[in-house]
Design a protein around this motif. Sequence first.
Motif, short mmCIF file in Angstrom:
data_model
loop_
_atom_site.label_atom_id
_atom_site.label_comp_id
_atom_site.label_asym_id
_atom_site.label_seq_id
_atom_site.Cartn_x
_atom_site.Cartn_y
_atom_site.Cartn_z
N GLY A 1 29.93 29.04 53.50
CA GLY A 1 30.67 30.00 52.69
C GLY A 1 30.76 31.35 53.38
O GLY A 1 30.06 31.60 54.38
N PRO A 2 31.58 32.25 52.87
CA PRO A 2 32.47 32.05 51.73
C PRO A 2 33.64 31.14 52.08
O PRO A 2 33.94 30.92 53.25
N VAL A 3 34.30 30.62 51.04
CA VAL A 3 35.38 29.64 51.20
C VAL A 3 36.63 30.12 50.49
O VAL A 3 36.57 30.62 49.36
N VAL A 4 37.77 29.98 51.17
CA VAL A 4 39.07 30.08 50.52
C VAL A 4 39.52 28.66 50.23
O VAL A 4 39.61 27.82 51.13
N LEU A 5 39.79 28.38 48.96
CA LEU A 5 40.14 27.04 48.52
C LEU A 5 41.63 27.00 48.19
O LEU A 5 42.10 27.76 47.33
N ALA A 6 42.39 26.17 48.90
CA ALA A 6 43.83 26.06 48.68
C ALA A 6 44.16 24.68 48.15
O ALA A 6 43.67 23.66 48.68
N GLY A 7 44.97 24.61 47.10
CA GLY A 7 45.35 23.33 46.52
C GLY A 7 46.85 23.20 46.38
O GLY A 7 47.54 24.16 46.01
N ALA B 1 37.97 32.74 46.90
CA ALA B 1 39.38 32.97 46.57
C ALA B 1 40.09 31.63 46.45
O ALA B 1 39.66 30.62 47.03
N LEU B 2 41.17 31.63 45.69
CA LEU B 2 41.96 30.44 45.43
C LEU B 2 43.40 30.68 45.85
O LEU B 2 43.95 31.76 45.63
N VAL B 3 44.02 29.64 46.44
CA VAL B 3 45.43 29.71 46.78
C VAL B 3 46.12 28.48 46.20
O VAL B 3 45.74 27.34 46.52
N TYR B 4 47.09 28.71 45.33
CA TYR B 4 47.83 27.64 44.67
C TYR B 4 49.18 27.49 45.36
O TYR B 4 50.00 28.42 45.36
N VAL B 5 49.40 26.33 45.96
CA VAL B 5 50.62 26.08 46.73
C VAL B 5 51.48 25.09 45.95
O VAL B 5 51.20 23.89 45.93
N ALA B 6 52.49 25.62 45.25
CA ALA B 6 53.32 24.78 44.37
C ALA B 6 52.40 23.90 43.52
O ALA B 6 52.56 22.68 43.47
N ALA B 7 51.45 24.53 42.85
CA ALA B 7 50.33 23.81 42.26
C ALA B 7 50.11 24.16 40.79
O ALA B 7 50.47 25.23 40.32
N PHE B 8 49.48 23.23 40.09
CA PHE B 8 49.08 23.45 38.71
C PHE B 8 47.95 24.47 38.63
O PHE B 8 47.05 24.49 39.47
N GLN B 9 48.01 25.31 37.58
CA GLN B 9 46.94 26.25 37.26
C GLN B 9 46.63 26.11 35.77
O GLN B 9 46.94 26.97 34.97
N PRO B 10 45.98 25.01 35.38
CA PRO B 10 45.74 24.78 33.96
C PRO B 10 44.70 25.73 33.38
O PRO B 10 43.79 26.19 34.08
N ASP B 11 44.85 25.99 32.10
CA ASP B 11 43.85 26.74 31.35
C ASP B 11 42.97 25.73 30.61
O ASP B 11 43.24 24.51 30.62
#
Length: 247
Positions: A67-73, A94-104
């Motif tokens: 770590g630390p990690v940047v997580l991309a989905g 940190a998170l990176v959403y690439v044309a991705a779902f971000q559910p609550d």
Amino acid sequence: MGRTNVLSSALPSIVLVHGALTDASVWHGVARRLHTAGAVAHAPALPMRSLAQDAEYLRGFLDRVPGPVVLAGHSYAGAVISHPAVTASGTVAALVYVAAFQPDTGESAGELNAKFPGSLLTPDNLDVTPNPLGGNDLILRPERFGEVYAADVEPTHAAVMAACQRPIDPAALGETLPGTPSWRTLPSWALISTQDRSLPPAILRFMAERAGSQLVEVESAHAVPVARPAEVADLILTAARAIRPSR
């Protein structure tokens, strides 16, 4: 010491998580650019039998990454990187959403994709067959893959992607997110694919704006990591540089 090693010491680890109907190869062009920029990128392959199982698998993978990690989905993997089990170890920064779902909390990928019109992930474009080990396998009909998923990918490449699909159990798409999503506590970035026929741009914007993610828009279809790897890599590097460890 080579250029890559010097730079990689100043950047966090990057983990690239593929979505449904593809495998880790969807990240090849992105990973190449990240490595050239001096980052160390990893791209695991998900089981895609259930959201909970994918989250536990990814968490176990992260235990082996410094770590630390940047997580991309990408795509469905947005739900996986949003799962609280994934970030429980505390290494994800940190998170990176690439044309991705971000559910609550309490939302599923399938529910979100039906929230706005425009998706061509419709029953007539999909095949569902029993998996011999249990559950079911969902894929896009190969003859529809290019139009629905990869409209701006070179046709021969899109045909190979169609032939090499990694099926997902459709039950995973109906599984709701438990607990608090990771985007509520971590900084996030989101890429909106404006020509997307799988996840309509309207739902991508809705989720990203709700999450307070930093947005970029790219004129691309859903397979944006394949079609526009430079733009995707640039966004991931933006996130990485924003949270780089102090030296």
